[in-house]
Design a protein around this motif. Structure first.
Motif, PDB file in Angstrom:
ATOM      1  N   ASN A 205      14.108 -16.177  -6.738  1.00 59.81           N
ATOM      2  CA  ASN A 205      14.076 -14.756  -6.380  1.00 59.81           C
ATOM      3  C   ASN A 205      12.791 -14.365  -5.667  1.00 59.81           C
ATOM      4  O   ASN A 205      12.827 -13.589  -4.711  1.00 59.81           O
ATOM      5  CB  ASN A 205      14.266 -13.889  -7.629  1.00 59.81           C
ATOM      6  N   LEU A 206      11.655 -14.897  -6.108  1.00 59.42           N
ATOM      7  CA  LEU A 206      10.419 -14.529  -5.423  1.00 59.42           C
ATOM      8  C   LEU A 206      10.441 -15.048  -3.986  1.00 59.42           C
ATOM      9  O   LEU A 206      10.028 -14.342  -3.055  1.00 59.42           O
ATOM     10  CB  LEU A 206       9.166 -15.033  -6.142  1.00 59.42           C
ATOM     11  N   GLY A 207      10.944 -16.271  -3.798  1.00 58.87           N
ATOM     12  CA  GLY A 207      11.096 -16.781  -2.430  1.00 58.87           C
ATOM     13  C   GLY A 207      11.978 -15.864  -1.600  1.00 58.87           C
ATOM     14  O   GLY A 207      11.675 -15.554  -0.445  1.00 58.87           O
ATOM     15  N   GLY A 208      13.072 -15.406  -2.202  1.00 61.32           N
ATOM     16  CA  GLY A 208      13.979 -14.495  -1.500  1.00 61.32           C
ATOM     17  C   GLY A 208      13.314 -13.169  -1.173  1.00 61.32           C
ATOM     18  O   GLY A 208      13.514 -12.612  -0.083  1.00 61.32           O
ATOM     19  N   LEU A 209      12.492 -12.677  -2.092  1.00 59.59           N
ATOM     20  CA  LEU A 209      11.826 -11.386  -1.873  1.00 59.59           C
ATOM     21  C   LEU A 209      10.807 -11.488  -0.731  1.00 59.59           C
ATOM     22  O   LEU A 209      10.766 -10.627   0.161  1.00 59.59           O
ATOM     23  CB  LEU A 209      11.153 -10.928  -3.172  1.00 59.59           C
ATOM     24  N   ILE A 210      10.015 -12.547  -0.736  1.00 59.11           N
ATOM     25  CA  ILE A 210       9.035 -12.731   0.350  1.00 59.11           C
ATOM     26  C   ILE A 210       9.773 -12.885   1.689  1.00 59.11           C
ATOM     27  O   ILE A 210       9.392 -12.290   2.703  1.00 59.11           O
ATOM     28  CB  ILE A 210       8.142 -13.969   0.076  1.00 59.11           C
TER      29      ILE A 210
ATOM     30  N   ILE B 210       6.942 -19.859   1.398  1.00 62.21           N
ATOM     31  CA  ILE B 210       7.907 -19.106   2.220  1.00 62.21           C
ATOM     32  C   ILE B 210       7.154 -18.255   3.258  1.00 62.21           C
ATOM     33  O   ILE B 210       7.519 -18.208   4.436  1.00 62.21           O
ATOM     34  CB  ILE B 210       8.814 -18.223   1.334  1.00 62.21           C
ATOM     35  N   ALA B 211       6.085 -17.606   2.804  1.00 56.57           N
ATOM     36  CA  ALA B 211       5.285 -16.797   3.737  1.00 56.57           C
ATOM     37  C   ALA B 211       4.683 -17.675   4.833  1.00 56.57           C
ATOM     38  O   ALA B 211       4.696 -17.319   6.011  1.00 56.57           O
ATOM     39  CB  ALA B 211       4.189 -16.047   2.980  1.00 56.57           C
ATOM     40  N   GLY B 212       4.168 -18.834   4.449  1.00 59.96           N
ATOM     41  CA  GLY B 212       3.563 -19.751   5.424  1.00 59.96           C
ATOM     42  C   GLY B 212       4.561 -20.219   6.468  1.00 59.96           C
ATOM     43  O   GLY B 212       4.262 -20.277   7.665  1.00 59.96           O
ATOM     44  N   GLU B 216       4.317 -18.894  10.238  1.00 59.72           N
ATOM     45  CA  GLU B 216       3.812 -20.060  10.983  1.00 59.72           C
ATOM     46  C   GLU B 216       2.329 -20.288  10.699  1.00 59.72           C
ATOM     47  O   GLU B 216       1.536 -20.562  11.595  1.00 59.72           O
ATOM     48  CB  GLU B 216       4.079 -19.897  12.488  1.00 59.72           C
ATOM     49  N   ASP B 217       1.988 -20.196   9.426  1.00 58.19           N
ATOM     50  CA  ASP B 217       0.602 -20.397   8.994  1.00 58.19           C
ATOM     51  C   ASP B 217       0.549 -21.770   8.310  1.00 58.19           C
ATOM     52  O   ASP B 217       0.861 -21.914   7.129  1.00 58.19           O
ATOM     53  CB  ASP B 217       0.220 -19.255   8.034  1.00 58.19           C
ATOM     54  N   TYR B 218       0.157 -22.779   9.092  1.00 61.49           N
ATOM     55  CA  TYR B 218       0.210 -24.165   8.606  1.00 61.49           C
ATOM     56  C   TYR B 218      -0.748 -24.397   7.438  1.00 61.49           C
ATOM     57  O   TYR B 218      -0.439 -25.153   6.524  1.00 61.49           O
ATOM     58  CB  TYR B 218      -0.074 -25.139   9.754  1.00 61.49           C
ATOM     59  N   ARG B 223      -1.692 -25.205   1.542  1.00 68.67           N
ATOM     60  CA  ARG B 223      -2.249 -24.758   0.252  1.00 68.67           C
ATOM     61  C   ARG B 223      -1.148 -24.517  -0.782  1.00 68.67           C
ATOM     62  O   ARG B 223      -1.365 -24.643  -1.983  1.00 68.67           O
ATOM     63  CB  ARG B 223      -3.038 -23.447   0.433  1.00 68.67           C
ATOM     64  N   SER B 224       0.035 -24.145  -0.286  1.00 68.44           N
ATOM     65  CA  SER B 224       1.132 -23.797  -1.201  1.00 68.44           C
ATOM     66  C   SER B 224       1.934 -25.007  -1.673  1.00 68.44           C
ATOM     67  O   SER B 224       2.725 -24.890  -2.610  1.00 68.44           O
ATOM     68  CB  SER B 224       2.083 -22.819  -0.505  1.00 68.44           C
ATOM     69  N   LEU B 225       1.788 -26.136  -1.008  1.00 66.18           N
ATOM     70  CA  LEU B 225       2.570 -27.334  -1.370  1.00 66.18           C
ATOM     71  C   LEU B 225       1.987 -27.976  -2.627  1.00 66.18           C
ATOM     72  O   LEU B 225       1.427 -29.071  -2.597  1.00 66.18           O
ATOM     73  CB  LEU B 225       2.610 -28.326  -0.206  1.00 66.18           C
ATOM     74  N   THR B 226       2.129 -27.270  -3.723  1.00 60.20           N
ATOM     75  CA  THR B 226       1.535 -27.662  -4.993  1.00 60.20           C
ATOM     76  C   THR B 226       2.622 -27.491  -6.051  1.00 60.20           C
ATOM     77  O   THR B 226       3.352 -26.523  -6.019  1.00 60.20           O
ATOM     78  CB  THR B 226       0.348 -26.721  -5.304  1.00 60.20           C
ATOM     79  N   ASP B 227       2.713 -28.437  -6.943  1.00 63.62           N
ATOM     80  CA  ASP B 227       3.751 -28.381  -7.978  1.00 63.62           C
ATOM     81  C   ASP B 227       3.102 -28.720  -9.312  1.00 63.62           C
ATOM     82  O   ASP B 227       2.698 -29.854  -9.551  1.00 63.62           O
ATOM     83  CB  ASP B 227       4.854 -29.385  -7.622  1.00 63.62           C
TER      84      ASP B 227
END
Lengths: 308, 308
Positions: A205-210, B210-212, B216-218, B223-227
């Motif tokens: 859902n957060l992915g969908g919201l963004i 999703i924002a990146g 188009e913010d590589y 930075r977000s590719l973290t699990d």
């Protein structure tokens, strides 16, 4: 001569936006604190006036004072500041009252000093005000108050704030039923563990919201405004919540949830007319129950704190 | 006369993209199955040829057969189809082998029937192939194979798929160390509960990812590719994972993680040159350890399954 005084507006904010618990906030356009920050020779921070709310004016007990001291501590400026705070946001209402005062103070001081600090540092200073107010130095009200629009706190360590553009027709309705919930209480009732299955729903859902915000897809925003984790627990503390939510959605709201840690309830709508209809529907519930309320209908604020 | 036969390409896919466990997948451009789907008078589905892999050709044991039967069951067409499958994707490699065959079959059948079914229905039919392959009817490989680019499975009930545009310079490197991990095993070792704190980190990162992608913010993508949840557990099953990841990032990758349920490891890079350097770095580890591998360097596929 550089300005030695700034009169500013610092917006109210909605944090914990449904699936964006602890990470997503948004600034409002029509509610916020007004402040006057004055650069003075005398060292330290003084709260010289505080109107609108009964709050402490001792520097170390006032959120703007504490945030300002955090900034001064990192600055090579050897004077001080006087702060006048004209509260328009009710403390404890769940729309970022403390964040507005903290953020306004440090933003104006930075301006008066010639902007020595980048925005992320200002967030950190203002978070010290949040620590005083709630015991937790959270950034999800401070960040939208500073940047405007929606902001995602992607990470706390290191602090990483992502401003997210707001679709042009997005309006918020916020109703504040005048009951008291302490942030610390509403945090205490949360479970420290969740199921992986609920987590997956939440990040879906957060992915969908963004995506909905950035693609200006209002329906997707609405479908994504779902919270399987926090709302089912915290909403128990807010009388009439389920009915307010269902009536808001019947009146045309895209979605509805708890603002901050409550008791305020927010709804998002496409367009001002719908946002006003939603306000009428929400009011109706508290009139029937007999609880006093304030209601705000506001466009999303896209610039954040500003001079007046 | 309408075509009675289609020759198609159906792409390999990366699912479970770091913080997007169970919800986010992406299609690859340079790896995929080739299939020929023939509309015939005889009722039912027959797998008439299968090359490249040793997989069952009985209709009800073959993922394309099962997905095709799901479509036929909802169709008013009273003939049948023959399917030739030329596998280029290794079964069990973790890059959507079963999804490619299932998705290719139902997409081509729908085209040959004059597109009676909308894309979301095709996803549901192809998910029946996934149920056969892994016991779980997941959509996170099927959706990108069908739509191309990145896809977010916002919700399963109801099924809601959000296509997310891919930034133009995003490339993937995938290395498949030839060890066997059964999807069911790698699912079994996951915990059914997570901490709320880890959940918050995960949805903060997914929001950032999703924002990146959309902005188009590589750097933000990286930075977000973290699990914090799945990778720490599943990576234990993949020899050399930590070293492959750190060397990929040293070679310039934006981020790196487990593809699907492994054993393949993916990395994203900005530009083809970096993606090739990352491939060389990843290969180096398995050459040293002495494990056979395949490696793919591919632009993101933006159109999904297509005719050849």
């Amino acid at each position: 001569m550089a300005a030695s005084e700034l009169k500013i507006f610092c917006p109210a904010t909605i944090a914990n936006i449904s699936c964006g618990f602890d990470v997503l906030g948004v600034a409002l356009d029509s509610v916020g604190d007004e402040m006057i920050i004055r650069k003075v020779a005398e060292k330290g921070i003084r709260i010289t006036k505080l109107t609108g709310q009964d709050l402490p004016t001792e520097t170390h007990l006032n959120v703007a004072g504490v945030a300002g001291l955090a900034l001064l501590g990192e600055s090579d400026y050897d004077g001080g500041f006087e702060i006048e705070i004209h509260k328009k946001i009710k403390a404890g209402s769940g729309i970022g009252s403390s964040a507005a005062s903290s953020t306004g103070a440090v933003w104006a001081m930075n301006e008066l000093l010639g902007t020595p600090f980048p925005p992320l540092e200002l967030v950190k200073f203002a978070m010290e005000g949040e620590r005083l107010a709630s015991g937790v130095a959270h950034a999800d009200n401070v960040a939208p108050a500073l940047f405007g629009g929606f902001t995602l706190v992607r990470s706390y360590e290191p602090l990483d704030i992502v401003p997210i553009a707001s679709p042009p027709q997005l309006w918020a309705t916020v109703i504040h039923p005048q009951i008291e919930i302490r942030t610390s209480d509403s945090r205490k009732i949360l479970k420290t563990n969740i199921t992986l299955a609920d987590g997956i729903k939440q990040w879906g859902n957060l992915g969908g919201l963004i995506a909905g915000l950035l693609m200006e897809d209002y329906d997707l925003i609405g479908r994504s405004l779902t919270d399987h984790i926090v709302e089912p627990i915290r909403s128990i503390l807010i009388p009439g919540f389920d009915k307010v939510k269902s009536d808001a959605i019947s009146a045309g709201a895209l979605g509805c949830g708890i603002s901050g840690s409550g008791p305020s309830i927010f709804a998002f709508s496409k367009g001002e007319d719908t946002a006003k209809k939603v306000a009428a529907a929400m009011k109706g519930i508290y009139q029937k129950i007999g609880i006093e309320y304030d209601v705000h209908v506001s466009k999303v604020n896209v610039e954040g704190v500003r001079t007046l």
